[in-house]
Design a protein around this motif. Structure first.
Motif, PDB file in Angstrom:
ATOM      1  N   VAL A 200       1.020  -1.277  -0.014  1.00  0.00           N
ATOM      2  CA  VAL A 200      -0.025   0.090  -0.071  1.00  0.00           C
ATOM      3  C   VAL A 200       1.044   1.051   0.007  1.00  0.00           C
ATOM      4  CG1 VAL A 200      -1.762   1.286   1.323  1.00  0.00           C
ATOM      5  CG2 VAL A 200      -1.824  -1.337   1.147  1.00  0.00           C
ATOM      6  N   ASP A 201       0.798   1.899  -1.020  1.00  0.00           N
ATOM      7  CA  ASP A 201       1.368   3.465  -0.886  1.00  0.00           C
ATOM      8  C   ASP A 201       0.450   4.442   0.078  1.00  0.00           C
ATOM      9  OD1 ASP A 201       2.533   5.833  -1.458  1.00  0.00           O
ATOM     10  OD2 ASP A 201       2.524   5.628  -3.746  1.00  0.00           O
ATOM     11  N   LYS A 202       0.954   4.575   1.074  1.00  0.00           N
ATOM     12  CA  LYS A 202       0.421   5.246   1.992  1.00  0.00           C
ATOM     13  C   LYS A 202       0.478   6.799   1.719  1.00  0.00           C
ATOM     14  CE  LYS A 202       0.820   4.236   6.358  1.00  0.00           C
ATOM     15  NZ  LYS A 202       1.339   3.804   7.739  1.00  0.00           N
ATOM     16  N   GLY A 203       1.293   7.281   0.931  1.00  0.00           N
ATOM     17  CA  GLY A 203       1.455   8.698   0.388  1.00  0.00           C
ATOM     18  C   GLY A 203       0.113   9.070  -0.411  1.00  0.00           C
ATOM     19  N   ILE A 204      -0.623   8.064  -1.054  1.00  0.00           N
ATOM     20  CA  ILE A 204      -1.450   8.511  -1.818  1.00  0.00           C
ATOM     21  C   ILE A 204      -3.066   8.114  -1.186  1.00  0.00           C
ATOM     22  CG2 ILE A 204      -2.912   7.784  -3.989  1.00  0.00           C
ATOM     23  CD1 ILE A 204      -0.053   6.909  -5.060  1.00  0.00           C
ATOM     24  N   GLU A 205      -3.278   9.214  -0.434  1.00  0.00           N
ATOM     25  CA  GLU A 205      -4.995   9.219  -0.107  1.00  0.00           C
ATOM     26  C   GLU A 205      -6.010   9.739  -0.685  1.00  0.00           C
ATOM     27  OE1 GLU A 205      -4.486  10.807   3.533  1.00  0.00           O
ATOM     28  OE2 GLU A 205      -2.739   9.760   4.396  1.00  0.00           O
ATOM     29  N   ASN A 206      -5.797  10.401  -2.004  1.00  0.00           N
ATOM     30  CA  ASN A 206      -6.909  10.882  -2.783  1.00  0.00           C
ATOM     31  C   ASN A 206      -7.224   9.918  -3.765  1.00  0.00           C
ATOM     32  OD1 ASN A 206      -6.603  13.603  -1.476  1.00  0.00           O
ATOM     33  ND2 ASN A 206      -4.849  14.136  -3.151  1.00  0.00           N
ATOM     34  N   ILE A 207      -8.559   9.794  -3.761  1.00  0.00           N
ATOM     35  CA  ILE A 207      -9.097   8.817  -4.543  1.00  0.00           C
ATOM     36  C   ILE A 207      -9.416   9.161  -6.015  1.00  0.00           C
ATOM     37  CG2 ILE A 207     -11.403   7.368  -4.776  1.00  0.00           C
ATOM     38  CD1 ILE A 207     -11.901   8.148  -2.015  1.00  0.00           C
ATOM     39  N   ARG A 208      -8.657   8.268  -6.718  1.00  0.00           N
ATOM     40  CA  ARG A 208      -8.776   8.195  -8.048  1.00  0.00           C
ATOM     41  C   ARG A 208      -9.808   6.851  -8.685  1.00  0.00           C
ATOM     42  NH1 ARG A 208      -3.452   7.075 -10.992  1.00  0.00           N
ATOM     43  NH2 ARG A 208      -4.623   7.182 -12.572  1.00  0.00           N
ATOM     44  N   ASP A 209     -10.900   7.375  -9.249  1.00  0.00           N
ATOM     45  CA  ASP A 209     -11.763   6.595  -9.528  1.00  0.00           C
ATOM     46  C   ASP A 209     -11.149   5.204  -9.980  1.00  0.00           C
ATOM     47  OD1 ASP A 209     -13.673   8.579  -8.578  1.00  0.00           O
ATOM     48  OD2 ASP A 209     -14.376   9.074 -10.350  1.00  0.00           O
ATOM     49  N   GLY A 210     -11.969   4.030  -9.550  1.00  0.00           N
ATOM     50  CA  GLY A 210     -11.660   2.971  -9.702  1.00  0.00           C
ATOM     51  C   GLY A 210     -10.235   2.168  -9.588  1.00  0.00           C
ATOM     52  N   LYS A 211      -9.736   2.796  -8.803  1.00  0.00           N
ATOM     53  CA  LYS A 211      -8.354   2.116  -8.316  1.00  0.00           C
ATOM     54  C   LYS A 211      -8.758   1.305  -7.054  1.00  0.00           C
ATOM     55  CE  LYS A 211      -5.564   3.793 -11.485  1.00  0.00           C
ATOM     56  NZ  LYS A 211      -5.280   3.125 -12.561  1.00  0.00           N
ATOM     57  N   ILE A 212      -7.659   0.589  -6.694  1.00  0.00           N
ATOM     58  CA  ILE A 212      -7.808  -0.180  -5.262  1.00  0.00           C
ATOM     59  C   ILE A 212      -7.267   0.859  -4.243  1.00  0.00           C
ATOM     60  CG2 ILE A 212      -7.416  -2.569  -4.323  1.00  0.00           C
ATOM     61  CD1 ILE A 212      -7.240  -3.594  -7.316  1.00  0.00           C
ATOM     62  N   TYR A 213      -8.029   0.622  -3.129  1.00  0.00           N
ATOM     63  CA  TYR A 213      -7.481   1.336  -2.050  1.00  0.00           C
ATOM     64  C   TYR A 213      -7.623   0.444  -0.651  1.00  0.00           C
ATOM     65  CZ  TYR A 213      -7.194   5.576  -4.809  1.00  0.00           C
ATOM     66  OH  TYR A 213      -6.838   6.446  -5.668  1.00  0.00           O
ATOM     67  N   ALA A 214      -6.557   0.783   0.323  1.00  0.00           N
ATOM     68  CA  ALA A 214      -6.835   0.069   1.514  1.00  0.00           C
ATOM     69  C   ALA A 214      -7.293   1.163   2.524  1.00  0.00           C
ATOM     70  CB  ALA A 214      -5.628  -0.321   2.324  1.00  0.00           C
ATOM     71  N   PHE A 215      -8.517   0.899   3.395  1.00  0.00           N
ATOM     72  CA  PHE A 215      -9.171   1.964   3.917  1.00  0.00           C
ATOM     73  C   PHE A 215      -9.770   1.314   5.338  1.00  0.00           C
ATOM     74  CE2 PHE A 215     -12.204   0.397   0.828  1.00  0.00           C
ATOM     75  CZ  PHE A 215     -13.341   0.292   1.423  1.00  0.00           C
ATOM     76  N   ARG A 216     -10.174   2.402   6.267  1.00  0.00           N
ATOM     77  CA  ARG A 216     -10.843   1.894   7.482  1.00  0.00           C
ATOM     78  C   ARG A 216     -12.349   2.289   6.939  1.00  0.00           C
ATOM     79  NH1 ARG A 216      -7.149   0.418  10.513  1.00  0.00           N
ATOM     80  NH2 ARG A 216      -5.205   1.376  11.233  1.00  0.00           N
ATOM     81  N   HIS A 217     -13.180   1.427   7.418  1.00  0.00           N
ATOM     82  CA  HIS A 217     -14.343   1.877   7.414  1.00  0.00           C
ATOM     83  C   HIS A 217     -15.323   1.367   8.632  1.00  0.00           C
ATOM     84  CE1 HIS A 217     -18.748   1.274   4.921  1.00  0.00           C
ATOM     85  NE2 HIS A 217     -18.462   2.521   5.604  1.00  0.00           N
ATOM     86  N   ASP A 218     -15.665   2.333   9.472  1.00  0.00           N
ATOM     87  CA  ASP A 218     -16.218   2.036  10.785  1.00  0.00           C
ATOM     88  C   ASP A 218     -14.853   1.286  11.308  1.00  0.00           C
ATOM     89  OD1 ASP A 218     -18.596   3.150  10.422  1.00  0.00           O
ATOM     90  OD2 ASP A 218     -19.446   1.394   9.727  1.00  0.00           O
ATOM     91  N   ASP A 219     -15.030   0.200  12.028  1.00  0.00           N
ATOM     92  CA  ASP A 219     -14.025  -0.821  12.660  1.00  0.00           C
ATOM     93  C   ASP A 219     -13.534  -1.815  11.858  1.00  0.00           C
ATOM     94  OD1 ASP A 219     -16.288  -2.139  12.855  1.00  0.00           O
ATOM     95  OD2 ASP A 219     -15.879  -2.804  14.822  1.00  0.00           O
TER      96      ASP A 219
END
Length: 83
Positions: free
Chosen positions: A16-35
């Motif tokens: 995971v590239d932690k320096g990229i937090e801005n969402i580019r549509d359709g790319k795969i991200y690691a994220f927290r959603h609730d817990d």
């Protein structure tokens, strides 16, 4: 889990590239959603919303959430499976 199969197999190691937090549509991200820690495709929607999509759409339907309800950790740029 298997929500991103067959693109990213269950038990894969991801980078995971932690320096990229801005969402580019359709790319795969690691994220927290609730817990939960999640890895999914993200796309921005109007009104401060985000579309959350699995690769395994037959089992995991598309979701929507407020951008305020998720914390993007970074963009997934690599994965590997060792058998």
């Amino acid at each position: 889990g298997d929500s991103m199969e067959p693109r990213i197999p269950e038990y894969a190691t991801i980078a995971v590239d932690k320096g990229i937090e801005n969402i580019r549509d359709g790319k795969i991200y690691a994220f927290r959603h609730d817990d939960l820690f999640r890895v999914k495709y993200l796309s921005r929607l109007p009104g401060g919303r985000v579309k959350i999509k699995s690769h395994n759409e037959a089992v995991y339907p598309e979701e929507e959430a407020s951008l305020e309800d998720i914390q993007v950790i970074g963009r997934v740029f690599w994965w590997s499976v060792l058998d």
